[in-house]
Design an enzyme around this catalytic site. Structure first.
Site, PDB file in Angstrom:
ATOM      1  N   GLU A  48       0.892  -1.175   0.000  1.00 18.24           N
ATOM      2  CA  GLU A  48       0.000   0.000   0.000  1.00 18.24           C
ATOM      3  C   GLU A  48       0.908   1.196   0.000  1.00 18.24           C
ATOM      4  O   GLU A  48       1.630   1.441   0.975  1.00 18.24           O
ATOM      5  CB  GLU A  48      -0.906   0.013   1.227  1.00 18.24           C
ATOM      6  CG  GLU A  48      -1.771   1.269   1.306  1.00 18.24           C
ATOM      7  CD  GLU A  48      -2.345   1.522   2.684  1.00 18.24           C
ATOM      8  OE1 GLU A  48      -2.406   2.710   3.083  1.00 18.24           O
ATOM      9  OE2 GLU A  48      -2.726   0.550   3.372  1.00 18.24           O
ATOM     10  N   ARG A  52       1.319  10.504   0.141  1.00 19.68           N
ATOM     11  CA  ARG A  52       1.628  11.580   1.083  1.00 19.68           C
ATOM     12  C   ARG A  52       2.923  12.309   0.742  1.00 19.68           C
ATOM     13  O   ARG A  52       3.327  13.208   1.501  1.00 19.68           O
ATOM     14  CB  ARG A  52       1.706  11.018   2.516  1.00 19.68           C
ATOM     15  CG  ARG A  52       0.388  10.509   3.039  1.00 19.68           C
ATOM     16  CD  ARG A  52       0.376  10.435   4.567  1.00 19.68           C
ATOM     17  NE  ARG A  52       1.225   9.364   5.073  1.00 19.68           N
ATOM     18  CZ  ARG A  52       0.784   8.129   5.363  1.00 19.68           C
ATOM     19  NH1 ARG A  52      -0.476   7.812   5.156  1.00 19.68           N
ATOM     20  NH2 ARG A  52       1.610   7.226   5.841  1.00 19.68           N
ATOM     21  N   LYS A 137     -11.082  -1.340   5.590  1.00 16.45           N
ATOM     22  CA  LYS A 137      -9.833  -1.175   6.334  1.00 16.45           C
ATOM     23  C   LYS A 137     -10.212  -0.804   7.770  1.00 16.45           C
ATOM     24  O   LYS A 137     -10.992   0.138   7.981  1.00 16.45           O
ATOM     25  CB  LYS A 137      -9.005  -0.068   5.674  1.00 16.45           C
ATOM     26  CG  LYS A 137      -7.737   0.334   6.414  1.00 16.45           C
ATOM     27  CD  LYS A 137      -7.018   1.402   5.583  1.00 16.45           C
ATOM     28  CE  LYS A 137      -5.833   1.992   6.319  1.00 16.45           C
ATOM     29  NZ  LYS A 137      -5.105   2.972   5.487  1.00 16.45           N
TER      30      LYS A 137
END
Length: 224
Positions: A48, A52, A137
């Site tokens: 994943e 950012r 999630k």
């Protein structure tokens, strides 16, 4: 039965087989290829990659192009347009968000990007289910009370077959407990390839951590 609009069965099966999702925050584009190679050498073939840093999208492109065997997920999908944008990278297999935003879920479904929104409460879980998400999630997993909380929250919904990808506070020390829980589809963890390990180019330690995590997951899942 809750409609599953957000993630195809084939993606769910692939995530369960891979089991370990290494969560990456890459600050230098030049680190993308070596970190992916180190993870694969340790047996971890799902990541994943968090949106950012400026290096995130170039890193997605590099990993998907050079390592087709790596299942690339994209994290921190929190802004309009991000789901559609990352979908254009051939090889992106899924995406996740830390929370649940109906507009983001709708965009992911519209552009056919397999998606798991972040949830932390029963109300958020019900919202996810109403939007067609059967895989979610669970974040922040340990901060919310870990497996004890998750099992209690899941109890009224267990008959719906919801699957969870916990992230937040998962480590080698508690990995086995999560792997031994049937509701867990896969686990996400940043400890395998932390920012510090990537910054110091400690590829050997990343391979070692990946190997240890994958061994625990595979051993437990084979015997379930």
């Amino acid at each position: 039965m809750v409609k599953n609009l957000a993630m195809p069965a084939s993606v769910i099966q692939a995530l369960e087989e891979k089991g370990i999702i290494a969560v990456l925050e890459i600050e230098r584009e030049s680190d993308a290829v070596p970190v992916a190679r180190a993870l694969l050498e340790g047996g971890v073939s799902a990541v994943e990659l968090a949106l950012r840093t400026p290096a995130a999208e170039p890193s997605i492109a590099l990993i998907t192009e050079q390592f087709p065997q790596m299942m690339v997920g994209v994290g921190t999908i929190i802004e309009s347009g991000q789901a559609s944008r990352v979908k254009r990278y051939r090889g992106v297999g899924f995406a996740v968000s830390p929370g649940i935003n109906p507009a983001i879920v709708s965009e992911a479904i519209s552009c056919e990007l397999p998606f798991a929104p972040g949830i932390a409460t029963p109300s958020e879980l019900e919202l996810a289910l109403s939007l067609g998400c059967r895989v979610v999630k669970f974040f922040p997993a340990e901060g919310m009370g870990g497996l004890s909380f998750l099992k209690s929250m899941d109890a009224p919904y267990k008959h719906l077959g919801v699957k969870y990808i916990p992230l937040g506070g998962i480590s080698q020390s508690n990995l086995a407990d999560y792997a031994n829980t049937s509701q867990i589809l896969a686990i996400g963890g940043s400890w395998i390839a932390s920012k510090e390990l990537i910054k110091s180019a400690n590829w050997g330690e990343i391979t070692k951590g990946a190997k240890a995590a994958k061994e625990v997951w595979d051993t437990i899942r084979r015997n379930k």
